[in-house]
Structures are given as structure tokens and as C-alpha cells.
Motif scaffolding. Structure first.
Motif, PDB file in Angstrom:
ATOM      1  N   THR A  28       0.840  -1.191   0.000  1.00  0.00           N
ATOM      2  CA  THR A  28       0.000   0.000   0.000  1.00  0.00           C
ATOM      3  C   THR A  28       0.876   1.243   0.000  1.00  0.00           C
ATOM      4  O   THR A  28       1.930   1.279   0.616  1.00  0.00           O
ATOM      5  CB  THR A  28      -0.936   0.012   1.219  1.00  0.00           C
ATOM      6  N   ASP A  29       0.444   2.274  -0.740  1.00  0.00           N
ATOM      7  CA  ASP A  29       1.259   3.493  -0.784  1.00  0.00           C
ATOM      8  C   ASP A  29       0.579   4.671  -0.107  1.00  0.00           C
ATOM      9  O   ASP A  29       1.055   5.796  -0.183  1.00  0.00           O
ATOM     10  CB  ASP A  29       1.620   3.853  -2.226  1.00  0.00           C
ATOM     11  N   GLY A  30      -0.546   4.458   0.543  1.00  0.00           N
ATOM     12  CA  GLY A  30      -1.212   5.516   1.291  1.00  0.00           C
ATOM     13  C   GLY A  30      -1.803   4.955   2.564  1.00  0.00           C
ATOM     14  O   GLY A  30      -2.645   4.060   2.521  1.00  0.00           O
ATOM     15  N   ASP A  48      -5.638   1.519   5.640  1.00  0.00           N
ATOM     16  CA  ASP A  48      -5.481   1.942   4.257  1.00  0.00           C
ATOM     17  C   ASP A  48      -6.685   2.790   3.862  1.00  0.00           C
ATOM     18  O   ASP A  48      -7.555   3.105   4.682  1.00  0.00           O
ATOM     19  CB  ASP A  48      -5.292   0.740   3.327  1.00  0.00           C
ATOM     20  N   ASP A  49      -6.752   3.172   2.574  1.00  0.00           N
ATOM     21  CA  ASP A  49      -7.815   4.058   2.108  1.00  0.00           C
ATOM     22  C   ASP A  49      -9.202   3.452   2.277  1.00  0.00           C
ATOM     23  O   ASP A  49     -10.197   4.174   2.360  1.00  0.00           O
ATOM     24  CB  ASP A  49      -7.596   4.418   0.630  1.00  0.00           C
ATOM     25  N   ASP A  50      -9.284   2.134   2.297  1.00  0.00           N
ATOM     26  CA  ASP A  50     -10.574   1.452   2.432  1.00  0.00           C
ATOM     27  C   ASP A  50     -10.883   1.086   3.878  1.00  0.00           C
ATOM     28  O   ASP A  50     -11.750   0.247   4.125  1.00  0.00           O
ATOM     29  CB  ASP A  50     -10.576   0.187   1.563  1.00  0.00           C
ATOM     30  N   ALA A  83       5.142   2.978   2.240  1.00  0.00           N
ATOM     31  CA  ALA A  83       3.867   3.657   2.469  1.00  0.00           C
ATOM     32  C   ALA A  83       4.061   5.150   2.695  1.00  0.00           C
ATOM     33  O   ALA A  83       5.068   5.589   3.257  1.00  0.00           O
ATOM     34  CB  ALA A  83       3.165   3.030   3.664  1.00  0.00           C
ATOM     35  N   ILE A  84       3.069   5.905   2.243  1.00  0.00           N
ATOM     36  CA  ILE A  84       3.041   7.351   2.464  1.00  0.00           C
ATOM     37  C   ILE A  84       1.968   7.648   3.502  1.00  0.00           C
ATOM     38  O   ILE A  84       0.817   7.242   3.358  1.00  0.00           O
ATOM     39  CB  ILE A  84       2.723   8.105   1.162  1.00  0.00           C
ATOM     40  N   VAL A  85       2.347   8.347   4.566  1.00  0.00           N
ATOM     41  CA  VAL A  85       1.391   8.677   5.625  1.00  0.00           C
ATOM     42  C   VAL A  85       0.570   9.876   5.172  1.00  0.00           C
ATOM     43  O   VAL A  85       1.097  10.971   4.977  1.00  0.00           O
ATOM     44  CB  VAL A  85       2.113   8.977   6.952  1.00  0.00           C
ATOM     45  N   GLY A 292      -8.695  11.352  11.672  1.00  0.00           N
ATOM     46  CA  GLY A 292      -7.634  11.883  10.818  1.00  0.00           C
ATOM     47  C   GLY A 292      -7.933  11.663   9.357  1.00  0.00           C
ATOM     48  O   GLY A 292      -7.681  12.537   8.508  1.00  0.00           O
ATOM     49  N   MET A 293      -8.487  10.508   9.017  1.00  0.00           N
ATOM     50  CA  MET A 293      -8.876  10.197   7.647  1.00  0.00           C
ATOM     51  C   MET A 293     -10.007  11.121   7.181  1.00  0.00           C
ATOM     52  O   MET A 293      -9.979  11.665   6.069  1.00  0.00           O
ATOM     53  CB  MET A 293      -9.317   8.737   7.563  1.00  0.00           C
TER      54      MET A 293
END
Length: 1019
Positions: A28-30, A48-50, A83-85, A292-293
Motif C-alpha cells: 500500500t502506498d497511502g 489503508d484508504d478502504d 507507504a506514504i502517511v 484523521g482520515m
């Protein structure tokens, strides 16, 4: 997600674990981080995004939260290197200062909890969250319009960490029980949980220790602790709030299935109404991540700066606040040692044995006729006092072999009576006398003794070897050795090797305060969150123990020129150094300081045996007691409404020993725990109760007359004759609640909604008891003052909690729903005009003509006068019969403290068992004393009587005083200083009681007080 979760394994705690199958490492990159920096643990989640949970980490911080978080962040980087935070949410008690270093958004813990509950359990209506140092109650409601969980109400513990995970950890560690497995398993196996206090962790700890000393099974104690924690939460945190199901139980303590069962029992929940979420320990971190998301997606960017500044903070040791002077050790601090046993060939040395069974340690000492220590053992009690005694005796016996002849045995400490039966003691004496005797033997010039042990601390003033004044910590264990051990464990340092070394090397000792133990612990957590070094924290703890002891135990009493520091804590050189730094006086740690209690018991045994003229030998049963078995169990005596928890201990084939009964029923059947024959000492408190009730009998079944219930609490103990005659004149039956007992205590813990003194809280339990008695009315007047004002005074007021109690009860107990009506009205008894107006209000409530009520009031006044005169007549007779050879002590305090035997733990019986006559306060001719010369306006009616009593006792050599007060009593917080001033040089004993059940501390203090007065009591 319903069900009981299992605690993470060690590997999972240290490195985190990948919990979502099918997500390859690092793909995962995000990602979004949720970080919960709590008081004892650090939790990190990665989404992750999901909203998939990729990774979670639950790690004990052990006093290093920032370092722990840094290690956890590295674990995240190892798992997801590419991964990118995109967003970070931080929460927890240490979340805000960390947020300033790493960026992201700081989220209130309650908001974070509500957010995650809405995500996973929208059906929940109540949340119980208990972590290492924090407890939270949340009342929630799902909003269909916004599709969000709405926080309707909440409550949190304040500074106190009572009833939280850290206390469970501490007790498990002290008992050698694994908190993550054995604790719950053993507690769930209990069939008869012990009664343990839960309002304060140190009260609970004191209860547990005394239960252990009485032989209560560990499983019953652990189960009782879980129930106490649940009751504490519902009463102190919940404060009468509704726990609507479904109830979510989350936080680290939710790992403990026994606590979960306790909440189900206390809250009366049906199966399935208590839910433990799958990720119960991560809910705050998950909520912070979700927020935060949400913020990121809504365009409200809170940049994440990375962990560079955090790492820099960890390397630098963090910022320092106010610091204290550096500690340094003096050369006159000595260390334990024993005299080498001499003897040639077949010579046998006469010896005397002392056994000190304390809360934390069990100490055994063998001395010769010249008081030299021949052998010694310092062993952990570990919740099994008789096992520790058996082991210590065997080791000492093997060491000395056949070279000694034991001619006398003495026992002391909180487990002295049971141990005395077990080993065959010749003398059983309290710790105050034993410690003082040992100090005088070591140095006849000693005049002041500081003694700090595992659970108790003592101040003793000595003159020519005799105790002339003393004080002990009250019900609380603040500033004792157990606290230092617990904090050393928290900081991952060895208390016996590292603590003093680190503290003496501290460049800037932290200022941690000197309040209650759990408050100090909270301060320690705060300083940890701010990055204080371990060295400065340990030194700060040494100072805290000293300040706490001096302010709360010594409390302004005189200090002499030759000070001894004794007890297990004296082994800690940093505490000895802190005493010298604070006092500016030389403080000597004597040889064998950690076993001086046992030395004193041995010396007392030697002196006792040497005084005996009948030639009787010792009762000592030998060093090898491996074949001497014992069995203990607890049962509830139902012979009367007191419902005493009675401990029965059987040693070998001997008659059983009983503890805990508030009467002589079991002492007549077997052997009692303490005391001597007291049948010839009149029970004046029982006589007072007879005068108060004047033949009252329960109203029985309905007979067509209205029934009014009167709680047997607060003003009842002064004014029952008034109200009994009042309602009888109106043609109403009076129904009383039971005397204070275990059942009423349980009602109190469940329904009381105030942090007041115990007698005020008890009124809740008594009202609940009345609702089961088919009453039409519950009598809840707000009596503001009394009519019998003291000579020379203007006011005659009750404590504000007494008139307020009616309103607090009505707000939190559904009296009307139980089919009764509350009789609530103000009553000014001092002002006739106001009283007449108040009775008109009562007349409307009863639906009777005002003139009937006024006529009833006249009848009440006649009955009340008869009661008061009867008490005074009996009191004058008692004083006339007193003579200097018969010890007598006046029990000072409010009637709802001193005359409610459930509140005072039957203090009058305990005093009578010690051969002393206890006298109720109002048996004294108080009306003959005019205190207005010193106190022109003593506002409180009880205070007027208390200070008048002080004047009488100070001038009468036949009378002594025991001042009984309650924890949280506001008026006593300053009245007692005036009492002390009025008593002048005459000593008195102060006892503080609460809803804890341990009686050993009260007995010890009474024994020591009577010993110091040389009233002739002897075991």
C-alpha cells in the motif's frame, strides 16, 4: 465482533502484527495512522484508504512512552516501507505533547472512542472503558440522519487512578500471578468472592492484605477485587447514571474475563448485553485514525512532520520542569546484619523468637538474652502469610540447628493473631509497641522513630524507652513501600539494586507532589509523558514518599534529636537521603532496620517470659511446622441482619479460629481472633441504642395505617425518638431500614452518586432497603439545624451534606417508581417561626391539617427530651462509677459515625475486647461546658459537642479519647485541629473510616494507643 478477546502475545506486543489477511507487506502506498499514547501503553494502528486494518501495535510503555512510540513507528516502517502517511490522529493522556512533535491532529479521547464505536458497534448505548490509569463512561446514541454516533453524556476519573488496570497489574505482580492468564482464571473459579473496597485502590489493597492475613483464599480475594472495581466504576464514575444496554466494555482491562463477569453481575445484564469488541484495546487509536482520515478527505490538512523531532526529544531526555535539590547519601546509614552464633561443643544458647507478619514481608528474628540478633529472615508474604512463616522458621531452624533453646516467642504485624495461633506465641503485640521496643534496645537515647513498610507507615515518639505519642497512616497506604515497588516495576528498574543508585545520581529530581499514592502515580505518568529521565523520576519519588509521610503521618508532631528510620523502605538509601535533605536533621538507619518489628516482638517475648513467676514454659511449636496444616474458608453469618463475613481457620485438629464477626457468637463456639474476656464491661453503645429505639418493633404487615419509612442513617441516630412519636401521633406506622450491613453496603455502592463521606453515601443504601418494605412514604427531611443549641453559641447547623442528602437521593433513586412518595421538606429546628412554616409544608405533603402536624411535633419534642435526659442520666452514673484503675475512653464523633456499628466496624466491641470501657460522646455532661470563651461561633452542632468533650476529657485523668472521623469529612478537617489544641498535652487516637472492610488496622491502632497509655492491656 462480539466475544471475549485474548491478550496479545509477547511478540505481538513488541513488534506488532499484520492482522488483515491478503495484504502483502509494503504494497500500500497511502496509509493513515492512529496513535493512542496512554498512561501505561502505546497503541498504534495503520489503516489503508478502504479502512482496512493493516497493522496494529499494543505495547506496554514501562514509563517510556515516547521511546516506546518511536520503536513502534520503526515497526510500522519495517512492515510498510514504501507507504506514504496521508493522515495521523493522536489521542490519549500523552497524545497532545506528542502531536506537537510529529504533527497530525490531536483528538479528544472521548470523541475518538465515540467515533470507533459508531464504526464497529452502532447498536451500543453505553461504553465502559478502563485502561491503565484512566476510566471513562460514555452514553451514546446513533443518529440516523448524520449516520454518526452522538455522545449524549460522559464521565471520567479525575486525578485518581482508582479501579483501573494499573492496580490489577500491581496486585497480580505482588501475588506472583500472571495478569494475562492466571488472574482471570483464578477469579472466575471463586464461589464466594470476598468483600473488598473499591472506592480507592489503596483501600482495596489494604482490604486484600488483611484478608490474606486471615487465610482467605486468593481466588475469593481476586473475585472480590473484580467486583469492587465494577462497583467503584458504577458509583464513582457512573454516579447513578443509566447503563443502558448494549454495553461495550473496552480498554486493556477488558482482557480480564473476571472483570467482565463482575460488570455483568453488578449491572444486572442479561447474556449478550455486555459486548467486548474484537479490537477493544485499540478503539481510541482506531477512532483517532478515522477522524484523521475524515479530516484529510474533507480538505482540512494537518501535516505529518515525521518522527524526527520525537527521536530528538527521546535522545535529549525531554524538557524538565521544576526540580528539587540533588540527593546525597550520609555515612551513618547502616545496613542489615546478624551476630554470629557462638557456642562451644554442647553449649546451648537460650534464645527468643520474633515473627513480624506484614502486608508485603514476613520477618523472623532469633535473639539471645542480650538482644543480639542470632539469625534473621526477610521473606515476601506473597499473599500466603502462614506459608511464609513456615518457610522462614524452617530456614532459621536449619541455620541454628541444636545450638539454641527457644524460651519465648512473640508475634506482631497485621497477621500477628493468626500467626500467633499457628506458631504457638507467648506474646502477641501490635507493631507500634514492637518497633519502639526494638529501637530502644538498639539505642536507648532514641526519641523519634520513622517506620515505613510495605503498606503501613508509623511515627513513634519515645521518651526513656516508652511510647508517648504515635501516628499511623489511616486507611490509606499513601507513601509506603508498595508504591515504590510498583513504580520501579513501571520504570523497569530493580527496586533493590537500581532505584537508589539512579536517584542518587539524578541531576534534577522531578517535583512529583506528595498527595495520595494514586495521585502521585498520575503525576509520575504526566512527567513521563513530558520526557523526564528515569533518574530524575526516581529521585522525585524518594522526595514524594518523604513529603507524604511528613505531611500526612507526622502532621506537625514534634521531632526529637535522635531519629531512627526503620522498616523495609529504609533499605532505600535515596529515601533516607531525602529525609535528611527535607528535615535538615541527621536520620539514622539502624542495623537490621528491615526486621526491627520482629526484633521488638522477640524482646517483648523475652521480657514477658522473664516476668513470669509460675515457671510455665514457652508454647512454641518448633521450627519445623511442615506437618502443621491449616484450612480457611469464608461464610456469611445470617443469624442477624449484620450479615457478617466470617473467616473460619482450622489449624490441625485444634478448635477453629473465627475472624470478622461483630458479636461473640463464634468466639464462644471456638477461639476468637483477638482480645480478652469483656463480659464485665458494660456495652454503653448498646444501651444508647436501646434508649434511642425505646422498645421499637417492626410494624409488621399492613394494618390499614399509612406506613412511613425512616432510613437508619444520619439524623436517625440523634432524632429517631422525635420522629417516631411524631408519626405515631399522626396515626402512622414507622418502618425502619435494617441496621447497616453487607446488603445495604452493596445498595450504597450501586446507587450512591456523590463523593461524600461514607455515612452520607450510606443513606442511599438505606433508602433502597426501605423500598422493599412496602412503605407509603420515605422520610427525607432536609434538617438544617438543631434546637438544642450549645451554651454561648449562635448557630447549631448540620453539615450541608445532611440536608442535601434528600435531594441527592431523590435525583438518583426512583422512589415513586417503587410505589412510595418521598417526604421532602426543609426543617429549621432552631427557629420556631421557620419551623412552624416548614411543618406546614410537611402537612401538605401528608394531606393532614397543619394543627395535627404541630400537635405531633409537640409529642416528638417530649419524646426527644426524654431520650436526651435518659442518656445524660446514664452518663452521669457511668462517670460516678469510674475510678482511675478502670480504663475508659470516650469515642468522639458524630452519632452517625460512632453509633452506626456498620460504619465504625463495631469499634465499641473492639475496645471492650481490649479491656477498656468505651463511652458515647453524649454520655458526657456536655451542657455544663461553655466553649464560647475559645470559640465564639462554632457553626456546627456536632463541633460544639466535640470541643466541649475535649474540655472535659483534658481535665479528667480517668478519661481518654478516640476521635472517629470519616474520609472526606469537611467539618472534621478543621475541627480536629481545635480538638487537638483543647486537649493540650493529653494524647488521643484519631481513626478514619470509610467503606473499606479491613479491621486489623483499627485494632492495631487501638492496641498501640492503650499500650502507650499503659492501660494494662496485654495479649
Amino acid at each position: 465482533m462480539e466475544g471475549t478477546a485474548s491478550p496479545p502475545d509477547e511478540a505481538g506486543e513488541r513488534a506488532g502484527r499484520l492482522v488483515t489477511a491478503g495484504v502483502p507487506r509494503g504494497t500500500t502506498d497511502g496509509i493513515y495512522l492512529g496513535i493512542d499514547v496512554g498512561s501505561t501503553t502505546v497503541k498504534v494502528v495503520v489503516l489503508d484508504d478502504d479502512r482496512n486494518l493493516l497493522f496494529d501495535c499494543y505495547v506496554r510503555s514501562n514509563g517510556k512512552p515516547r521511546r516506546t512510540l518511536l520503536e513502534a513507528s520503526r515497526a510500522v516502517g519495517e512492515r510498510l516501507p514504501a507507504a506514504i502517511v496521508r493522515g495521523v490522529g493522536l489521542t490519549g493522556s500523552g497524545g497532545e505533547p506528542v502531536a506537537r512533535l510529529v504533527g497530525g491532529i490531536h483528538v479528544n479521547e472521548l470523541v475518538a472512542q465515540a467515533r470507533s464505536v459508531g464504526e464497529f458497534h452502532p447498536e451500543a448505548r453505553t461504553v465502559i472503558e478502563i485502561g491503565g490509569q484512566d476510566s471513562k463512561f460514555l452514553s451514546l446514541e446513533w443518529d440516523d440522519t448524520s449516520r454518526q454516533m452522538v455522545l449524549r453524556d460522559f464521565a471520567m476519573n479525575a486525578l485518581c487512578a482508582a479501579g483501573t488496570g494499573s492496580f490489577l497489574d500491581q496486585q497480580a505482580e505482588r501475588l506472583g500471578i500472571r495478569i494475562d492468564s492466571e488472574f482471570a482464571e483464578m477469579a472466575l473459579a471463586s464461589k464466594n468472592p470476598a468483600r473488598v473496597a473499591g472506592r480507592c485502590t489503596v483501600f482495596a489493597k489494604s482490604d486484600m492484605i488483611h484478608l490474606q492475613q486471615q487465610g482467605t483464599p486468593i481466588s475469593d480475594i481476586l473475585a472480590g477485587l473484580c467486583l469492587a472495581l465494577a462497583r467503584n466504576f458504577t458509583s464513582v464514575i457512573g454516579k447513578g447514571k443509566s447503563f443502558a444496554p448494549p454495553v461495550l466494555f473496552q480498554g486493556g482491562v477488558a482482557y480480564n474475563g473476571a472483570v467482565a463477569r463482575a460488570f455483568e453481575e453488578v449491572l444486572g445484564l442479561d447474556p449478550g448485553e455486555l459486548i467486548i469488541p474484537e479490537h477493544h484495546s485499540l478503539m481510541a487509536a482506531l477512532g483517532a485514525a478515522f477522524i484523521g482520515m475524515d479530516e484529510q478527505r474533507d480538505g482540512r490538512v494537518h501535516p505529518f512532520h515525521g518522527f524526527g523531532l520525537l527521536e530528538k526529544s527521546v535522545r535529549s531526555g525531554g524538557a524538565q520542569g521544576k526540580s528539587l535539590p540533588v540527593l546525597s547519601l550520609r555515612p551513618w546509614v547502616s545496613h542489615p546484619g546478624a551476630t554470629t552464633l557462638s557456642g562451644n561443643g554442647g553449649d546451648v544458647t537460650p534464645a527468643y523468637l520474633g515473627v513480624d507478619v506484614g502486608s508485603i514481608s514476613t520477618n523472623i528474628v532469633l535473639i539471645d538474652a542480650d538482644n543480639h540478633v542470632l539469625a534473621r529472615r526477610y521473606l515476601p508474604t506473597a499473599g500466603k502469610p502462614l506459608d511464609a512463616v513456615r518457610r522462614g522458621l524452617l530456614e532459621v531452624g536449619q541455620e541454628v540447628g541444636e545450638r539454641v533453646l527457644v524460651k519465648g516467642v512473640g508475634t506482631t504485624g497485621s497477621g500477628r493473631h493468626l500467626t500467633g495461633h499457628f506458631v504457638g506465641a507467648d506474646v502477641v503485640r501490635n507493631e507500634i509497641t514492637a518497633q519502639a521496643r526494638a529501637a530502644a534496645v538498639i539505642d536507648p537515647e532514641v526519641d523519634t522513630i520513622f517506620e515505613i513498610g510495605g503498606q503501613d507507615s508509623k511515627y513513634i515518639r519515645v521518651h526513656n524507652g516508652a511510647v508517648v505519642d504515635f501516628a499511623m497512616n489511616k486507611a490509606c497506604a499513601a507513601g509506603t513501600g508498595s508504591f515504590l515497588e510498583e513504580q520501579a516495576d513501571r520504570l523497569e528498574i530493580a527496586i533493590d539494586k537500581d532505584f537508589a543508585r539512579l536517584a542518587l545520581a539524578a541531576p534534577a529530581p522531578s517535583c512529583l507532589g506528595e498527595r495520595c499514592t494514586v495521585f502521585m502515580e498520575s503525576d509520575l505518568v504526566h512527567h513521563q509523558q513530558q520526557g523526564s529521565s528515569v533518574e530524575n523520576l526516581t529521585a522525585g519519588l524518594a522526595y514524594s514518599i518523604v513529603h507524604n509521610y511528613l505531611n500526612r503521618v507526622v502532621d506537625g508532631r514534634a521531632l526529637g534529636k535522635r531519629i531512627f528510620f526503620q522498616g523495609g523502605v529504609a533499605s532505600n538509601d535515596s529515601v533516607a537521603a531525602a529525609f535528611e535533605q527535607v528535615l535538615g536533621k541527621r536520620t539514622t538507619v539502624p542495623p537490621n532496620h528491615d526486621v526491627t518489628g520482629a526484633i521488638g516482638a522477640a524482646v517483648l517475648a523475652r521480657e514477658q517470659m522473664e516476668r513470669r513467676s509460675n515457671g510455665d514454659g514457652t508454647r512454641f511449636r518448633g521450627f519445623d511446622l511442615s506437618e502443621r496444616t491449616y484450612h480457611a474458608h469464608v461464610f456469611v453469618c445470617r443469624a442477624c441482619p449484620n450479615l457478617c463475613d466470617v473467616k473460619k481457620v482450622v489449624i490441625g485438629d485444634e478448635p477453629p479460629i473465627f475472624y470478622g464477626a461483630r458479636c461473640d457468637k463464634f468466639e464462644e463456639a471456638g477461639r476468637g481472633a483477638t482480645g480478652k474476656r469483656h463480659a464485665d464491661i458494660p456495652d454503653l453503645f448498646a444501651e444508647r441504642t436501646e434508649l434511642l429505639l425505646d422498645g421499637y418493633e417492626d410494624a409488621g404487615p399492613r394494618n390499614g395505617r399509612p406506613r412511613v419509612g425512616i432510613p437508619r442513617a444520619l439524623i436517625f441516630h440523634d432524632l429517631f425518638p422525635y420522629w417516631r412519636a411524631f408519626f405515631a401521633t399522626l396515626g402512622m406506622d414507622v418502618v425502619l431500614s435494617d441496621a447497616t450491613n453487607a446488603r445495604i453496603n452493596r445498595h450504597t455502592q450501586r446507587h450512591s452518586a456523590t463523593e461524600s463521606c461514607f455515612p452520607v453515601k450510606l443513606a442511599f443504601g438505606h433508602v433502597i432497603d426501605l423500598l422493599d418494605r412496602d412503605v407509603d412514604y420515605v422520610f427525607l427531611p432536609s434538617v438544617l439545624d438543631r434546637e438544642d443549641i450549645a451554651v454561648g453559641q449562635v448557630h447549631s447547623s448540620y453539615c450541608p451534606f445532611i440536608p442535601a442528602a434528600a435531594h441527592m437521593i431523590h435525583a438518583n433513586v426512583d422512589i415513586e417508581g417503587a410505589g412510595a412518595r418521598p417526604l421532602m421538606f426543609p426543617l429549621h429546628m432552631l427557629n420556631p417561626r421557620a419551623r412552624k412554616r416548614d411543618f406546614h409544608v410537611l402537612a401538605r405533603g401528608l394531606g393532614v391539617p397543619p394543627q395535627h402536624v404541630l400537635r405531633a411535633a409537640d409529642a416528638g419534642a417530649v419524646a426527644q427530651t426524654a431520650f436526651v435526659e435518659g442518656v445524660r442520666r446514664r452518663g452521669l452514673q457511668v462517670l460516678e462509677d469510674l475510678h482511675p484503675g478502670r480504663p475508659a475512653v470516650v469515642v468522639i464523633g458524630r452519632a452517625y459515625n460512632t453509633c452506626d456499628l456498620g460504619v465504625c466496624q463495631d469499634l465499641p466491641l473492639k475496645i471492650r475486647k481490649l479491656g477498656v470501657l468505651p463511652i458515647p460522646l453524649d454520655f458526657l455532661p456536655l451542657s455544663t461546658v461553655d466553649i464560647s470563651q475559645r470559640h465564639r461561633d462554632m457553626y456546627w452542632r456536632s463541633g460544639q459537642d466535640i470541643l466541649a468533650a475535649a474540655s472535659l476529657i483534658a481535665e479528667d485523668d480517668r478519661l481518654q479519647a478516640i476521635y472517629l472521623t470519616s474520609y472526606n469529612c469537611g467539618p472534621d478537617s478543621f475541627i480536629i485541629s481545635y480538638f487537638r489544641r483543647t486537649m493540650g498535652s493529653k494524647p488521643f487516637l484519631e481513626l478514619e473510616v470509610d467503606d473499606h472492610t479491613a479491621e486489623a488496622g483499627i485494632v492495631t491502632r487501638c492496641e498501640a494507643f492503650f499500650d502507650s497509655l499503659d492501660l494494662g492491656w496485654e495479649s
